[in-house]
Design a protein around this motif. Structure first.
Motif, PDB file in Angstrom:
ATOM      1  N   ALA A 148      -5.052 -29.597  -5.098  1.00  0.00           N
ATOM      2  CA  ALA A 148      -4.669 -30.835  -5.773  1.00  0.00           C
ATOM      3  C   ALA A 148      -5.880 -31.540  -6.370  1.00  0.00           C
ATOM      4  CB  ALA A 148      -3.959 -31.764  -4.786  1.00  0.00           C
ATOM      5  N   LEU A 149      -6.965 -31.640  -5.593  1.00  0.00           N
ATOM      6  CA  LEU A 149      -8.148 -32.323  -6.101  1.00  0.00           C
ATOM      7  C   LEU A 149      -8.889 -31.492  -7.142  1.00  0.00           C
ATOM      8  CD1 LEU A 149      -9.483 -34.103  -2.896  1.00  0.00           C
ATOM      9  CD2 LEU A 149      -8.484 -35.132  -4.923  1.00  0.00           C
ATOM     10  N   LEU A 328     -10.026 -22.414  -9.141  1.00  0.00           N
ATOM     11  CA  LEU A 328     -10.411 -21.360  -8.207  1.00  0.00           C
ATOM     12  C   LEU A 328     -11.177 -21.954  -7.024  1.00  0.00           C
ATOM     13  CD1 LEU A 328     -10.663 -18.356  -7.490  1.00  0.00           C
ATOM     14  CD2 LEU A 328     -12.690 -18.253  -8.958  1.00  0.00           C
ATOM     15  N   GLY A 329     -12.070 -22.912  -7.304  1.00  0.00           N
ATOM     16  CA  GLY A 329     -12.829 -23.545  -6.229  1.00  0.00           C
ATOM     17  C   GLY A 329     -11.932 -24.293  -5.251  1.00  0.00           C
ATOM     18  N   GLY A 330     -10.910 -24.965  -5.770  1.00  0.00           N
ATOM     19  CA  GLY A 330      -9.979 -25.672  -4.897  1.00  0.00           C
ATOM     20  C   GLY A 330      -9.206 -24.734  -3.997  1.00  0.00           C
ATOM     21  N   ARG A 331      -8.782 -23.615  -4.544  1.00  0.00           N
ATOM     22  CA  ARG A 331      -8.047 -22.627  -3.736  1.00  0.00           C
ATOM     23  C   ARG A 331      -8.947 -22.003  -2.674  1.00  0.00           C
ATOM     24  NH1 ARG A 331      -3.077 -21.272  -5.921  1.00  0.00           N
ATOM     25  NH2 ARG A 331      -2.673 -22.241  -7.962  1.00  0.00           N
ATOM     26  N   THR A 388     -14.315 -32.992  -2.381  1.00  0.00           N
ATOM     27  CA  THR A 388     -13.178 -32.983  -1.459  1.00  0.00           C
ATOM     28  C   THR A 388     -13.626 -32.866  -0.020  1.00  0.00           C
ATOM     29  OG1 THR A 388     -11.871 -31.898  -3.190  1.00  0.00           O
ATOM     30  CG2 THR A 388     -10.964 -31.882  -0.961  1.00  0.00           C
ATOM     31  N   ASP A 389     -14.585 -31.972   0.247  1.00  0.00           N
ATOM     32  CA  ASP A 389     -15.054 -31.755   1.605  1.00  0.00           C
ATOM     33  C   ASP A 389     -15.745 -32.994   2.148  1.00  0.00           C
ATOM     34  OD1 ASP A 389     -15.287 -29.923   3.826  1.00  0.00           O
ATOM     35  OD2 ASP A 389     -17.435 -29.826   3.410  1.00  0.00           O
ATOM     36  N   ALA A 390     -16.452 -33.731   1.295  1.00  0.00           N
ATOM     37  CA  ALA A 390     -17.099 -34.969   1.735  1.00  0.00           C
ATOM     38  C   ALA A 390     -16.059 -36.013   2.129  1.00  0.00           C
ATOM     39  CB  ALA A 390     -18.010 -35.510   0.627  1.00  0.00           C
ATOM     40  N   VAL A 391     -15.064 -36.226   1.271  1.00  0.00           N
ATOM     41  CA  VAL A 391     -14.032 -37.230   1.552  1.00  0.00           C
ATOM     42  C   VAL A 391     -13.187 -36.824   2.759  1.00  0.00           C
ATOM     43  CG1 VAL A 391     -12.001 -38.412   0.612  1.00  0.00           C
ATOM     44  CG2 VAL A 391     -13.969 -37.987  -0.852  1.00  0.00           C
ATOM     45  N   ASN A 392     -12.973 -35.525   2.950  1.00  0.00           N
ATOM     46  CA  ASN A 392     -12.200 -35.044   4.095  1.00  0.00           C
ATOM     47  C   ASN A 392     -12.810 -35.454   5.433  1.00  0.00           C
ATOM     48  OD1 ASN A 392     -10.159 -33.816   2.669  1.00  0.00           O
ATOM     49  ND2 ASN A 392     -11.017 -31.757   2.788  1.00  0.00           N
ATOM     50  N   ARG A 393     -14.092 -35.769   5.433  1.00  0.00           N
ATOM     51  CA  ARG A 393     -14.767 -36.113   6.694  1.00  0.00           C
ATOM     52  C   ARG A 393     -14.409 -37.521   7.167  1.00  0.00           C
ATOM     53  NH1 ARG A 393     -16.175 -31.123   8.417  1.00  0.00           N
ATOM     54  NH2 ARG A 393     -16.045 -29.975   6.451  1.00  0.00           N
ATOM     55  N   ALA A 394     -13.816 -38.311   6.293  1.00  0.00           N
ATOM     56  CA  ALA A 394     -13.435 -39.673   6.660  1.00  0.00           C
ATOM     57  C   ALA A 394     -12.068 -39.676   7.328  1.00  0.00           C
ATOM     58  CB  ALA A 394     -13.418 -40.561   5.425  1.00  0.00           C
TER      59      ALA A 394
END
Length: 533
Positions: A148-149, A328-331, A388-394
């Protein structure tokens, strides 16, 4: 019957999520387009409104400065007042300020008017963007968030390249159109928000206004120093003083926030190793990504002699690679985690920028096409997973805050990079011109003076405005400018190689596990399910 109901419900939920994603892409589209579109019209705005050189520069920079200074506040407000509410407020403020920029009166009030409302645009964008990203993150679960992102960043990022093309066509009609175009986009965004009714969670809390003042002043002073370095020169003591004062205020802000009961930014998030590493990677990559637009546009205009529309098309080559690989990076993020796409993307980007630099002096767009596409492909593969990985840490009620942090880091790094790379480019360009003039039998002292005059006019820092007069540029100036830009792209290649090393050594492999505290946090959060929440 139950199976049928289950399928229908899933389809309905998927459709709602798609509408939410479309609404947020429309919302942030305006901020991405405005990063580049105004620079194209700057010469015409200056001419028609009779702005000073400083005035037209600030008509461009006021937006970027306000955007950088208020991202942290925007992120915090979205987490405490509601993401949907702040997204709607941000869209309305941004669109309203855009309309008022388009209505700038002629006369003595013009310069103050357009600078003020460009700054208000930046504040609207700073309120809107963290809220929009937080809504997308809240809407999609951890296992589908990457895709999605990737779509969010791919489409929104691609619109940055649309700015020069759209700006060129609208300016032929009226420069005011570059501001008015935001209004229908805003109306579509508000309509989609009303239809999709995003559901998020937020936690009401008091705002730390001392923290707001410290970080806004710190970021603003530093970014101001970087922006003005190519105008005043690094030897001007005000440049060093501004940057140093900003840095000191940011250190004071960090120390002040520790232990606060309701901080503007919970600095404890930096204790998460992955978040720290991703912020570093984002800073390095954005030191390449945003300045690339300026240098590529100037190169296309000065060295290749392209007009505004053609230079915009050249940037589209970059996004052919970017948009495709971002998906591709998101998948890959959803399937194997962030480390692999970030490392691979950084390596590919480093190779692409190296090839781009090596071909820059050929002055042949046919030789540059594939290096530009490869550079875009590398950036597309790594930027979205890193964000995405940075925001996922919150936590689920701190996504806006995390976005505010990452966006502040991104803008700070790009401003620093722009100043440093601009200095490198001008130094090489000026030296080459001086040597070229000496070869044409001009005395060295006179050659140095003329070279300084030429380079000061070529590098205004406001975008590719030079394209309008590029037809009369002598061939040796085109070649010398290409050599200056060549060094810039070699440095960009090195920066992306550094990002690859940081990713390889600093990130852990594998897919992130869902936070164990999510359910507990949700119990203490307030639900928000409509624009009026």
């Amino acid at each position: 019957m139950s199976a049928s109901i289950s399928v229908d419900a899933g389809s309905s939920a998927g459709g709602r999520k798609g509408l939410v994603l479309a609404a947020m892409i429309c919302a942030v589209a305006m901020t991405f387009i405005d990063q580049t579109i105004v620079s194209i019209a700057a010469p015409k705005i200056q001419s028609e409104l009779h702005l000073s050189g400083t005035g037209v520069q600030w008509a461009v920079n006021a937006y970027l400065l306000a955007l950088a200074a208020f991202f942290a506040l925007g992120g915090r407000l979205s987490d405490t007042l509601g993401h949907t509410r702040m997204a709607v407020i941000g869209v309305i403020v941004f669109a309203g300020a855009s309309g008022l920029c388009g209505l700038t009166p002629t006369g003595s009030l013009a310069q103050t008017w357009i600078i003020v409302f460009r700054a208000v645009q930046g504040v609207g964008g700073a309120f809107m963007y963290p809220a929009a990203l937080a809504i997308v993150v809240n809407t999609f679960d951890l296992r589908s968030r990457g895709r999605a992102l990737a779509l969010f960043f791919g489409i929104a990022g691609g619109l940055t390249a649309v700015g020069p093309i759209l700006g060129g066509y609208l300016t032929e009609w009226t420069w005011r159109g570059i501001f008015w175009v935001n209004i229908p986009v805003a109306l579509v965004a508000l309509l989609l928000i009303a239809i999709s009714r995003p559901k998020t969670q937020y936690r009401p809390a008091p705002i730390d206004w001392v923290g707001v003042l410290l970080i806004a002043a710190g970021v603003a002073l530093s970014v101001f120093g970087f922006q003005q370095s190519h105008v005043w020169g690094w030897t001007n003591p005000l440049i060093g003083l501004s940057i140093a004062a900003g840095a000191v205020l940011l250190v004071v802000f960090f120390r002040y926030e520790r232990g606060r009961p309701s901080p503007l930014i919970d600095v404890a998030i930096f204790s998460d190793r992955t978040f720290r590493v991703q912020c570093l990677i984002l800073g390095i990559s954005m030191a390449v990504f945003l300045p690339m637009f300026f240098f590529a546009s100037e190169y296309a205009a000065v060295s290749l002699g392209q007009d505004t529309q053609k230079s915009g098309v050249t940037l589209l080559y970059f996004f052919i690679g970017f948009v495709v690989t971002s998906q591709l990076g998101g998948r890959m993020l959803d399937r194997v985690g962030a480390k692999r796409p970030i490392f691979m993307g950084s390596v590919i980007a480093a190779v692409g920028f190296y090839l781009w630099a090596s071909k820059a002096t050929s002055l042949d767009i046919n030789q540059l096409t594939w290096p530009i596409i490869v550079s875009g492909a590398g950036m597309g593969l790594m930027v979205s997973p890193s964000n995405t990985d940075a925001v996922n840490r919150a936590s689920s009620v701190s996504y806006g805050e995390a976005t505010g942090i990452t966006q502040t880091v991104r803008n700070y790094a790009s401003s620093l990079s722009f100043a440093v790379l601009g200095t490198v480019m001008i130094s090489i360009f000026q030296s080459r011109i001086s040597d070229s003039l000496v070869q044409q039998h001009m005395p060295r002292k006179a050659a140095d003076a003329l070279a300084a005059s030429i380079t000061h006019g070529a590098y205004s820092g406001s975008g590719s405005g030079s394209s309008s007069s590029s037809s009369g540029i002598p061939p040796f100036i085109r070649a010398d400018f290409a050599h200056g830009v060549q060094y810039v792209f070699y440095i960009m290649s090195g920066l992306m190689a550094l990002a690859a090393i940081v990713a390889l050594l600093g990130l852990r492999g594998g897919v992130q596990a869902a936070p164990a505290t999510a359910e507990a946090e949700a119990e203490h959060a307030t639900a928000e399910d409509s624009p009026a929440a």
